[in-house]
Structure formats: structure tokens, C-alpha cells
Design a protein around this motif. Structure first.
Motif, short mmCIF file in Angstrom:
data_model
loop_
_atom_site.label_atom_id
_atom_site.label_comp_id
_atom_site.label_asym_id
_atom_site.label_seq_id
_atom_site.Cartn_x
_atom_site.Cartn_y
_atom_site.Cartn_z
N GLU A 1 0.83 -1.20 0.00
CA GLU A 1 0.00 0.00 0.00
C GLU A 1 0.86 1.26 0.00
O GLU A 1 0.59 2.22 -0.73
CB GLU A 1 -0.92 -0.02 1.23
CG GLU A 1 -1.84 1.18 1.35
CD GLU A 1 -2.85 1.28 0.24
OE1 GLU A 1 -3.41 2.38 0.03
OE2 GLU A 1 -3.10 0.26 -0.44
N ALA B 1 -5.58 0.18 3.38
CA ALA B 1 -6.20 1.30 2.65
C ALA B 1 -7.47 1.78 3.36
O ALA B 1 -7.73 2.99 3.44
CB ALA B 1 -6.52 0.86 1.22
N ALA C 1 1.22 4.18 -2.96
CA ALA C 1 0.95 5.60 -2.68
C ALA C 1 2.15 6.47 -3.00
O ALA C 1 2.00 7.61 -3.47
CB ALA C 1 0.57 5.76 -1.20
N LYS D 1 -6.54 3.80 6.40
CA LYS D 1 -6.10 5.15 6.04
C LYS D 1 -7.29 6.07 5.79
O LYS D 1 -7.30 7.24 6.21
CB LYS D 1 -5.21 5.08 4.79
CG LYS D 1 -4.72 6.46 4.33
CD LYS D 1 -4.00 6.36 3.00
CE LYS D 1 -3.65 7.74 2.48
NZ LYS D 1 -3.02 7.68 1.14
N THR E 1 -5.97 -4.12 1.24
CA THR E 1 -7.30 -3.50 1.34
C THR E 1 -7.56 -3.02 2.76
O THR E 1 -8.12 -1.93 2.97
CB THR E 1 -8.38 -4.51 0.92
OG1 THR E 1 -8.15 -4.92 -0.44
CG2 THR E 1 -9.77 -3.91 1.03
#
Length: 491
Positions: free
Chosen positions: A333, A388, A337, A391, A385
């Protein structure tokens, strides 16, 4: 079954054939001195090829006599790993490659700063050859594999002793440790084979998701180049993407000090639970041909000693796989990003890495067969997942705060339902808070006040409000509140 070469029939009770004489020499410490290889070849039905015989005897004698610390010969593991690593093309790292790797890892640290709350490590980026990777990681491999390695070595030597004919046992004397050395040497050689092969696959020091090298941040230029073959992507993009992954791994393991021990401890606990299939060991010992060590190595490489896992081991494996998935999902992840707006090829590279980590390579499968453990994050996508989602709900700081303590880590259930993790965590935190408040009140004497309670009951209830509550309920007298309502009867 063919006759056992360890138990020749010479018409009397004293074996005199060349094979037995060779074993007597080996066990007595004489080695192959004053021994004619051609005679052994004739007795064993082997081709009289001097080069082949010399190589065979050298291997047998090395396994029988090589000294080792404990049941496993780690020196042979080291030597074999280095030999396999160098068997292909393992050129020394050039100064240009070192500079490119250093620059890529420095840039990767800068790209990661905006997407994580964990600070940079300050580690120096290094470029390794495959042999350097072996040297840097062998100590951790030893730690991870020693429990099962010891079990195999001890079981092999015990089974070989039990299966040995009585006349051979009488010749053993105090040389039984040599059979244990042989078992430890066989495992050491096979482990070295797997580690050496793995050195040709990994692209960084943390490529398998476990920090094999302590406080290091490194790429292997030759393997990075091999990784990019067939992708039709710029070499610099590939190096930068893999550098971001390596820097993210390093940042996590350095800034979360308990995590390395947590992962390695989980692997050790799983390995200690492995029970060797002694029936397969005994079968191997019955058919053992001392002149064919490759046959034993082949059996080891196929994982013939690993029985089916127990339910307890399945649970331990689930915990380990969850931890590996959480590490890889977080790195996946963060890497996405950090690179999505800077590398046009980031999406394709992310998918390539995901598939590679999910399936594993030939060398990783060889290692799994040897020790009964696959170091692959089977639930990488689910974990990504989850991170994410966290976040979105908590922001970068709240997401990364999950790493503050192992008790905060998501479970396999959380990977099944990432969006429900925060709700379950809030319930748990609320329950913990209630327990803490109650404990604090107890320790401060808040629950030990009977005099005040008695006073309150004479004034209309335990806390001065009970009488009012009972009146609102229809003036129904209670055990403690009837006098507080001036003794009025019901109604």
C-alpha cells in the motif's frame, strides 16, 4: 529388495567385503587411506570410473567426518550455499551499480516521507552480489531452520543406527556420532543448496517479507536486472520501484523494534512444532546406499520427512501467514501511494510483484519442501485492502499507529472483513476502558463505602435519588426506599 550392501554374506560371521572395509575405515578415522576404489566399485556394481569414484568417495568421507557444532553442519550449509550462488553468473558489484542503488534508495526514502508516519531509517543503501546476500542472511536462516534441522539430523542418525545390521553395530564402538554427523551434514548440504538457489531469485534483503539481514537496506543489481527481463519497462523505473519496497520494509522493521522478533519468533515456534516422520526415515535407512549421498539429498529436497500438519500447527501457520500478509500488505500500500504519481509504470510493477509474491519461485518451493514452511503472504491483497481502509478512516497517523503494539494487529478475521475492523476495535477498546475504570475505582477505595450507603438509604435511597425513582414508578415502596417516601402505602 536387493541385498543390503551393509550386510554382505561371506559364509561366516566376519564381513570382509570392500564396502564394509570402507565403512570400517571411515568409522575408525582412517578415511580412504590404502583403499582401492576399484575393489569397492566392483563389489557395489558401480562403473570403474576413477573420476566418478573419487568424487563419490570425497562426498561420503566429507559427510561422515566433517566436524559440526551440534547436530547440523552449518559450515557445509555455508559452503554449499556459496557454491550454488556462484554456480551461475554472480559478478561482483561495480562502482556504478553501487552508486545507482544508493541513489535509488535515497530517493525512495524521500518518496516515502509523505505517505507514512514512520520516520526514515538513516540506513546506508547497499548493493550486494548473491554471495554477499548469502553471507548477510545465513545467520538468520540458521535461526529459522535449526529446530527442524536438529529434529531431522537426530531422527536420521537414530533410524540409521536401528536399521544397521548387528555385525555393523558391534563395529561402531564410540563412533555413533559419525552417523549423526552424516545426518547433520546431509541436511546442511541440502539447506545450503536451497539458500544458494534462493540467492538467485531475491531482489533485496527483505524480498521474502522477513528481515533476514539485521538493520540492512540493500538491492541485488544482477537479480533486479533479471526481474525486469520481459517487462519492457525502463530499467531505472524497475530499480526505483523495488527500492521503494525495500525502503518501506526497512522503515517498518527499524521503527517498529518488536516486529522482527515477532515474525522470527512465530517462524521458530512453527518449526519447533514440526514432527519428523520417523517411518519415512526408517524406510530411507533400510535402503541406504552409503555410496549414493545424492539419493538422500533428493529425498530431503522432496520433503519426504514432513508429515501432515496437526490442527495446532494449522492454527500456528494461520497466525504466521496473517503477520506476513500484514507486513507485505502495508509495504504494498505504501509503495503504491509513494509511486503512483511519480512512476508511470507503478501500476504494472505493483501487479507483477503481487503475483510473484503470491506464487513464489522454484527456490522458495525447494526451501518450503525442506523445512515444511512457505514464507509467502497468501492474503497480501486482503491485507492491502485493510490498510487502505484504515487510512480512509483514521488517516496516515492512525493507520500506522496499529504497529505500536502486537496486541493491536489485525487478525485473520479482520482480513475477512476489513471494513468491520474499526468497529470491532472500538468495542474492544471500550471494554478495556471500562475494566480499567473499574479497577482504578477499586484500587482507590471507591467500592468500599458501606457507611455512606446506609446514610443515603435513610434519606430516600442509596444515592439520594432512589426514592424519587421509585415514586415515579408509581410510588411502589422498595426495601430501601419505603421510609424515604414517608411510609405512604401503595396507591
Amino acid at each position: 529388495m536387493t541385498s543390503n550392501p551393509l550386510n554382505p554374506s561371506n559364509g561366516d560371521d566376519t564381513p570382509k567385503d570392500p564396502l564394509t572395509e570402507m565403512l570400517q575405515n571411515l568409522m575408525g578415522g582412517k578415511g580412504m587411506e590404502n583403499f582401492d576404489p576399484a575393489e569397492l566399485a566392483k563389489a557395489a556394481g558401480l562403473p570403474n570410473d576413477p573420476n566418478l569414484l573419487a568424487q563419490m568417495f570425497s562426498q561420503v568421507q566429507a559427510m561422515m567426518s566433517a566436524p559440526s557444532e551440534g547436530p547440523v553442519n552449518w559450515q557445509l550449509a555455508h559452503d554449499n550455499a556459496r557454491r550454488v550462488a556462484a554456480s551461475g553468473s554472480d559478478p561482483s558489484v561495480t562502482s556504478q551499480q553501487s552508486r545507482e542503488v544508493d541513489e535509488a534508495l535515497r530517493l525512495a526514502e524521500l518518496w516515502l516521507d509523505p505517505v507514512t508516519d514512520l520516520p526514515a531509517t538513516g540506513l546506508i543503501g547497499r548493493a550486494w552480489s548473491r554471495a554477499e546476500w548469502v553471507e548477510a542472511t545465513l545467520g538468520t536462516w540458521k535461526r529459522l531452520t535449526e529446530p527442524v534441522a536438529n529434529s531431522i539430523a537426530n531422527a536420521l542418525s537414530s533410524a540409521m543406527t536401528e536399521q544397521m545390521p548387528e555385525e555393523m553395530k558391534s563395529m561402531m564402538g564410540g563412533a555413533s556420532s559419525m552417523l549423526q554427523n552424516m545426518g547433520g551434514a546431509i541436511f546442511g548440504m541440502q539447506l545450503g543448496q536451497a539458500i544458494g538457489a534462493l540467492s538467485a531469485d531475491v531482489v533485496s534483503s527483505t524480498d521474502i517479507g522477513v528481515p533476514l539481514a539485521d538493520l540492512e537496506m540493500a538491492l541485488l543489481p544482477a537479480n533486479v536486472a533479471a526481474f525486469g527481463e520481459g517487462l519492457s519497462l525502463p530499467e531505472n523505473d524497475i530499480r526505483l520501484f523495488l527500492a521503494v519496497r525495500e525502503a518501506a520494509h526497512a522503515r517498518l522493521f527499524v521503527q517498529v523494534p518488536w516486529l522482527r522478533g515477532h515474525l522470527l519468533g512465530a517462524i521458530e515456534a512453527y518449526a519447533r512444532g514440526i514432527h519428523i516422520d520417523t517411518s519415512r526415515i526408517e524406510e530411507l535407512a533400510r535402503d541406504l546406499d552409503p555410496s549414493n549421498p545424492e539419493g538422500i539429498q533428493e529425498a530431503l529436497s522432496q520433503g519426504v520427512f514432513m508429515p501432515q500438519r496437526t490442527p495446532a500447527q494449522d492454527q500456528a501457520l494461520e497466525k504466521l501467514e496473517t503477520a506476513l500478509a500484514l507486513v507485505e500488505g502495508w509495504v504494498d500500500e505504501l509503495t503504491a501511494a509513494a509511486t503512483e504519481n511519480l512512476l508511470p509504470s507503478a501500476g504494472a510493477l505493483r501487479e507483477t510483484v503481487r503475483r510473484r509474491r503470491a506464487t513464489g519461485g522454484p527456490a522458495e518451493h525447494a526451501f518450503a519442501s525442506l523445512v515444511g514452511l512457505e514464507l509467502r503472504p497468501r492474503r497480501l491483497r486482503d491485507a492491502a485492502t485493510l490498510w487502505a481502509t484504515l487510512k480512509e478512516e483514521r488517516g496516515i497517523e492512525g493507520r500506522d499507529a496499529i504497529w505500536h503494539h502486537p496486541d493491536l494487529l489485525p487478525t485473520a478475521e479482520d482480513l475477512d472483513d476489513p471494513k468491520g475492523f474499526s468497529g470491532r476495535r472500538k468495542l474492544a477498546e471500550a471494554s478495556d476502558s471500562e475494566v480499567d475504570d473499574a479497577l482504578q475505582k477499586l484500587l482507590s477505595g471507591g467500592f468500599d463505602s458501606p457507611p455512606e450507603a446506609e446514610e443515603g438509604s435513610g434519606a430516600g435511597g442509596q444515592d439520594g435519588t432512589a426514592g424519587t425513582e421509585k415514586k415515579d414508578d408509581g410510588g411502589r415502596p422498595g426495601d430501601e426506599g419505603s421510609e424515604g417516601q414517608e411510609g405512604q402505602p401503595k396507591g
